[in-house]
Design a protein around this motif. Structure first.
Motif, PDB file in Angstrom:
ATOM      1  N   LEU A 166      -0.946  58.173   6.651  1.00  0.00           N
ATOM      2  CA  LEU A 166       0.195  57.192   5.969  1.00  0.00           C
ATOM      3  C   LEU A 166       0.258  56.036   5.074  1.00  0.00           C
ATOM      4  N   TYR A 206       7.595  58.538  17.723  1.00  0.00           N
ATOM      5  CA  TYR A 206       8.225  58.328  16.725  1.00  0.00           C
ATOM      6  C   TYR A 206       9.234  59.279  15.924  1.00  0.00           C
ATOM      7  N   THR A 228       5.478  50.710   7.332  1.00  0.00           N
ATOM      8  CA  THR A 228       4.742  52.089   8.198  1.00  0.00           C
ATOM      9  C   THR A 228       4.399  51.148   9.063  1.00  0.00           C
ATOM     10  N   TYR A 264       7.438  56.270   8.352  1.00  0.00           N
ATOM     11  CA  TYR A 264       7.065  57.554   9.092  1.00  0.00           C
ATOM     12  C   TYR A 264       8.264  58.550   9.949  1.00  0.00           C
ATOM     13  N   THR A 308       0.885  57.286  12.475  1.00  0.00           N
ATOM     14  CA  THR A 308       1.400  56.206  11.138  1.00  0.00           C
ATOM     15  C   THR A 308      -0.085  55.899   9.777  1.00  0.00           C
TER      16      THR A 308
END
Length: 388
Positions: A168, A70, A198, A97, A165
């Motif tokens: 979230l 990420y 996401t 994210y 993630t």
């Protein structure tokens, strides 16, 4: 439409469904404080274990494994070609994210790694609140608190405070389901859309909201909010999959990327093979893989109990689709307990049982769950040789 499709039957209800007049945050405060306590204990044990093995806690939480992917997307964007190398194309990772991390880091001090971790921790608290809200709405405050503690005490719970993630995504999923339970279709669909941006399993949230909205349309066929929810809910997931197709110049671009990561669906053949290998043929199976196997098996049983308890339709669709994706995958085996982490409605049957149990029994079970989570989480982060 019969209300039994969306509310628990009397035999499944442990407490009055309607919360008394109280500020929502004040009502959720015991659950949120319990959540922070459980995860704080896990972090303390992780820090102690990591120190004794001369590991740094910060890299474990903020920069390793998926967190590194990420951060790479936030720094350099996405690949332009498919390639042929296994497990190397970052188009497999959904964009919300990493780009949220990049946007927040641009206007705040600190590195992108610290911002990404802060977002994950903040999202975990929002997720815990959503988990409590769903449990409280359906079965009362006690069940809401217990299910929040159980979610915090999952064996892979430390991932909730990593640069991943899952937190979230769970926040979006929990509040989307709560919005459906409180008859706010457009809010539910907007949150499902964000969930679909996401994680790949965002399709499960989209399916839950869309199926629920279609079911409600039987009684309210001209309600524009329900029609809008059916259209809006899958747009996030479909939008990213469509964008990858355009970027790679092939209609199955995203699925080709997933095949490179060996994440295609095989109907559960690989899952059953790993079950047999670990439980019947491997004389010294690794602890973490046994935890993953146990999580998958227990989750399937809990889904059966959720169906028997007549959980509301959106919850059953969400957890059902999530289980089909995880159990039916032919991909890597070890992250699957983490993939199921957002499926908190699976914990509701256990929370109901504990709510009805004696105080001593409840305390023993929750203490064991919290202690086991702290130990297994530290083991997963420090001893286990691969991603959680």
């Amino acid at each position: 439409m019969s209300t039994t499709a969306f509310r628990p039957t009397p035999r499944a209800t442990a407490a009055p469904a309607g919360p008394p007049p109280c500020h929502p945050l004040r009502r959720a405060a015991p659950a949120l404080l319990s959540y922070l306590g459980v995860r704080g204990l896990g972090l303390a044990l992780l820090g102690l274990w990591a120190h004794r093995r001369h590991h740094g806690v910060w890299p474990i939480l903020a920069t390793k494994w998926d967190a590194d992917w990420y951060l790479g997307i936030a720094d350099h964007g996405y690949a332009h070609t498919l390639g042929t190398a296994r497990s190397s194309n970052n188009l497999a990772f959904f964009p919300l994210y990493p780009y949220l991390t990049k946007a927040v880091a641009a206007v705040t001090p600190g590195s992108r790694a610290s911002v990404g971790l802060a977002i994950a921790v903040a999202a975990s608290v929002a997720a815990a609140w959503g988990v409590f809200a769903v449990g409280d709405r359906l079965y009362g405050r006690r069940v809401g608190i217990i299910v929040t503690v159980l979610w915090a005490a999952l064996p892979v719970g430390p991932v909730q405070w990593m640069g991943y993630t899952e937190s979230l995504f769970t926040a979006f999923a929990a509040w989307a389901l709560y919005a459906a339970l409180t008859d706010r279709p457009l809010t539910a669909a907007a949150l499902a859309c964000l969930a679909g941006l996401t994680r790949p399993t965002g399709v499960a949230v989209a399916a839950a909201v869309a199926v629920w909205a279609l079911w409600r349309l039987r009684r309210r066929p001209r309600d524009p909010r329900l029609l809008g929810a059916v259209v809006l809910a899958p747009l996030g997931w479909c939008g990213y999959v469509g964008w990858v197709a355009l970027r790679l110049g092939r209609w199955d671009g995203y699925f080709a990327v997933q095949r490179l990561w060996r994440n295609d669906l095989d109907g559960g053949v690989e899952t059953l093979r790993r079950f047999r290998e670990l439980l019947a043929h491997d004389p010294t199976p690794q602890l973490f893989l046994l935890v993953v196997t146990g999580t998958l098996l227990v989750s399937a049983v809990l889904f059966g109990l959720a169906v028997a308890d007549r959980q509301p339709l959106p919850l059953l669709v969400f957890t059902g689709v999530l289980l089909v994706i995880v159990l039916g995958s032919g991909g890597v085996y070890f992250p699957r307990a983490r993939f199921l982490m957002p499926g908190f409605p699976l914990l509701l049957p256990l929370a109901l049982h504990l709510a009805r149990a004696s105080r001593r029994h409840r305390a023993l079970v929750l203490t064991a769950a919290v202690g086991g989570s702290a130990y297994l989480g530290a083991y997963m982060s420090v001893v286990w040789h691969s991603a959680p």
